[in-house]
Design a protein around this motif. Structure first.
Motif, PDB file in Angstrom:
ATOM      1  N   VAL A 116      16.651 -23.636   6.413  1.00 51.66           N
ATOM      2  CA  VAL A 116      15.320 -23.224   6.858  1.00 51.66           C
ATOM      3  C   VAL A 116      15.475 -22.477   8.175  1.00 51.66           C
ATOM      4  O   VAL A 116      16.178 -22.954   9.079  1.00 51.66           O
ATOM      5  N   PRO A 117      14.884 -21.284   8.326  1.00 51.20           N
ATOM      6  CA  PRO A 117      14.998 -20.547   9.585  1.00 51.20           C
ATOM      7  C   PRO A 117      14.549 -21.401  10.770  1.00 51.20           C
ATOM      8  O   PRO A 117      13.465 -21.999  10.749  1.00 51.20           O
ATOM      9  N   ALA A 118      15.374 -21.471  11.806  1.00 54.83           N
ATOM     10  CA  ALA A 118      15.080 -22.318  12.958  1.00 54.83           C
ATOM     11  C   ALA A 118      13.765 -21.922  13.627  1.00 54.83           C
ATOM     12  O   ALA A 118      13.060 -22.780  14.163  1.00 54.83           O
ATOM     13  N   GLU A 119      13.424 -20.621  13.584  1.00 53.38           N
ATOM     14  CA  GLU A 119      12.196 -20.196  14.254  1.00 53.38           C
ATOM     15  C   GLU A 119      10.952 -20.786  13.590  1.00 53.38           C
ATOM     16  O   GLU A 119       9.904 -20.916  14.226  1.00 53.38           O
ATOM     17  N   LEU A 120      11.054 -21.126  12.306  1.00 47.43           N
ATOM     18  CA  LEU A 120       9.916 -21.763  11.642  1.00 47.43           C
ATOM     19  C   LEU A 120       9.726 -23.202  12.119  1.00 47.43           C
ATOM     20  O   LEU A 120       8.627 -23.743  12.026  1.00 47.43           O
ATOM     21  N   ILE A 121      10.799 -23.798  12.615  1.00 46.13           N
ATOM     22  CA  ILE A 121      10.715 -25.172  13.114  1.00 46.13           C
ATOM     23  C   ILE A 121      10.351 -25.191  14.588  1.00 46.13           C
ATOM     24  O   ILE A 121       9.490 -25.956  15.027  1.00 46.13           O
ATOM     25  N   PHE A 122      10.992 -24.319  15.374  1.00 47.42           N
ATOM     26  CA  PHE A 122      10.813 -24.353  16.823  1.00 47.42           C
ATOM     27  C   PHE A 122       9.839 -23.303  17.339  1.00 47.42           C
ATOM     28  O   PHE A 122       9.499 -23.304  18.522  1.00 47.42           O
ATOM     29  N   GLY A 123       9.404 -22.394  16.470  1.00 54.90           N
ATOM     30  CA  GLY A 123       8.505 -21.341  16.908  1.00 54.90           C
ATOM     31  C   GLY A 123       7.067 -21.810  16.993  1.00 54.90           C
ATOM     32  O   GLY A 123       6.754 -22.998  16.930  1.00 54.90           O
ATOM     33  N   ARG A 124       6.164 -20.844  17.124  1.00 53.69           N
ATOM     34  CA  ARG A 124       4.739 -21.173  17.239  1.00 53.69           C
ATOM     35  C   ARG A 124       4.256 -21.854  15.976  1.00 53.69           C
ATOM     36  O   ARG A 124       4.671 -21.543  14.871  1.00 53.69           O
ATOM     37  N   SER A 125       3.361 -22.791  16.124  1.00 53.55           N
ATOM     38  CA  SER A 125       2.805 -23.500  14.974  1.00 53.55           C
ATOM     39  C   SER A 125       1.411 -23.979  15.318  1.00 53.55           C
ATOM     40  O   SER A 125       1.028 -24.033  16.485  1.00 53.55           O
ATOM     41  N   ILE A 178      19.310 -30.683   9.659  1.00 54.70           N
ATOM     42  CA  ILE A 178      19.662 -30.865  11.066  1.00 54.70           C
ATOM     43  C   ILE A 178      20.915 -30.069  11.410  1.00 54.70           C
ATOM     44  O   ILE A 178      20.994 -29.435  12.468  1.00 54.70           O
ATOM     45  N   ASN A 179      21.908 -30.096  10.539  1.00 57.39           N
ATOM     46  CA  ASN A 179      23.118 -29.312  10.791  1.00 57.39           C
ATOM     47  C   ASN A 179      22.802 -27.834  10.939  1.00 57.39           C
ATOM     48  O   ASN A 179      23.339 -27.145  11.815  1.00 57.39           O
ATOM     49  N   ASN A 180      21.932 -27.318  10.066  1.00 57.30           N
ATOM     50  CA  ASN A 180      21.555 -25.907  10.156  1.00 57.30           C
ATOM     51  C   ASN A 180      20.837 -25.613  11.472  1.00 57.30           C
ATOM     52  O   ASN A 180      21.057 -24.567  12.100  1.00 57.30           O
ATOM     53  N   LEU A 181      19.973 -26.526  11.905  1.00 56.70           N
ATOM     54  CA  LEU A 181      19.257 -26.322  13.165  1.00 56.70           C
ATOM     55  C   LEU A 181      20.224 -26.311  14.342  1.00 56.70           C
ATOM     56  O   LEU A 181      20.077 -25.506  15.269  1.00 56.70           O
ATOM     57  N   LEU A 182      21.225 -27.194  14.316  1.00 54.12           N
ATOM     58  CA  LEU A 182      22.201 -27.242  15.414  1.00 54.12           C
ATOM     59  C   LEU A 182      23.067 -25.991  15.442  1.00 54.12           C
ATOM     60  O   LEU A 182      23.410 -25.482  16.517  1.00 54.12           O
ATOM     61  N   ARG A 183      23.426 -25.494  14.268  1.00 54.23           N
ATOM     62  CA  ARG A 183      24.273 -24.305  14.216  1.00 54.23           C
ATOM     63  C   ARG A 183      23.518 -23.039  14.632  1.00 54.23           C
ATOM     64  O   ARG A 183      24.134 -22.030  14.979  1.00 54.23           O
TER      65      ARG A 183
END
Length: 314
Positions: free
Chosen positions: A186-195, A20-25
């Motif tokens: 974990v790269p944020a785009e893998l979490i928030f990108g297309r899936s 979560i910290n990585n995603l926020l940063r």
């Protein structure tokens, strides 16, 4: 607009905080509302904090962290009706079945306000299967219900152990993608990108709830700085009785420099952290989680010189 939602599950110490910290940063301009179980679990950098309230921290990058209260649906609806974010992120409790969130998420999906984009589940590559803190089959069951399994802390696990876990997950959770990581990076785009689209939200899973308490948790706060000997005795005692412990403490030898303590099973990590601004230093606090009837709060109280704030069984 229906706000995409990401849920993050994983047993105690799997690395949800770091993720979560990585995603926020690395929000990259996205406005994210994060629901967490305990602000003590989120080690937000002080230079990111813009405003702090009882149950909410606003960050300078537009993100917001909220305590995960009992009425999750009401809280999410409130955001959607006033100023919808780009994403919701929900952290499931480390001792709960992540599928317990499904009923709330189904209700939100039907309202058209929010929808499940991706379910994440973290597994500790170093501790998986080595400790008796949980039934391995339960962890696999939780992982199999996710869209993305993050096999975290591979820097601590042996290559053979990591390979064995990957093979087990490939057989037991064939519909879930698997990604290896360290420090929750974990790269944020893998979490928030297309899936790929999640399964039909109308097929609501019924999480199993055991009425018998399995875990206990005790919290301590505002205790005096500890001597180095007291700190060593504290870590020894927690290693014997705690599954997970986390907190911020001060030492008598360096009362201006707080240290963060993280315990997972028998693994203990202690490091110095920033003191923040002189007007708002991080408070002393310690949260401990252990097996019901095995965690001894009186011994911890003696070592810390204070009584626990509360005791929770689940």
């Amino acid at each position: 607009m229906s706000v995409p939602t990401v849920s993050i599950g994983g047993f105690l110490g799997a690395g949800k905080t770091s993720l979560i910290n990585n995603l926020l940063r690395n929000a990259s301009g996205k406005r994210i509302v994060v629901f967490v179980n305990d602000f003590g679990a989120i080690n937000i950098d002080y230079d990111l904090i813009e405003a702090e309230e009882t149950d909410r921290i606003s960050l300078s990058n537009g993100c917001v962290c909220c305590t995960l209260n009992d009425d999750l649906v009401k809280s999410i609806v409130g955001f959607c009706e006033t100023n919808p974010p780009d994403f919701f992120v929900i952290e499931a409790s480390g001792v709960s079945d992540p599928k317990a969130l499904d009923a709330s998420l189904h209700a939100l999906n039907r309202s058209g306000m929010a929808h499940m984009k991706k379910r994440l589940y973290l597994i500790d590559a170093d501790q998986f299967g080595n400790l008796n803190y949980a039934d391995t089959e339960d962890l696999i069951d939780h992982a199999a219900a996710s869209d993305l399994i993050i096999l975290n802390k591979i820097d601590l696990g042996s290559p053979q152990a990591v390979s064995d876990i990957e093979g087990l997950l490939a057989q037991s959770a064939p519909r879930s993608d698997c990604l290896k990581s360290s420090y929750g990076n974990v790269p944020a785009e893998l979490i928030f990108g297309r899936s790929r689209i999640c399964s039909d939200p109308s097929a609501v899973s019924k999480a199993k709830h055991d009425t018998k308490a399995i875990y206990e948790s005790y919290s301590f706060a505002n205790f005096e700085p500890l001597s180095q000997t007291s700190l060593e005795n504290l870590t020894v005692e927690m290693s014997k009785t705690c599954l997970r412990a986390k907190g911020t403490i001060y030492l008598k030898d360096s009362p201006q420099a707080p240290v963060q303590i993280q315990l997972v099973g028998t693994r203990v990590n202690i490091r110095e952290i920033g003191n923040g601004s002189s007007d708002n230093p991080p408070p002393t606090r310690l949260v401990t989680i252990g097996w019901a009837n095995q965690l001894d709060p009186s011994t911890l109280s003696d070592l810390l010189g204070t009584q626990p704030l509360d005791g929770i069984s689940t």
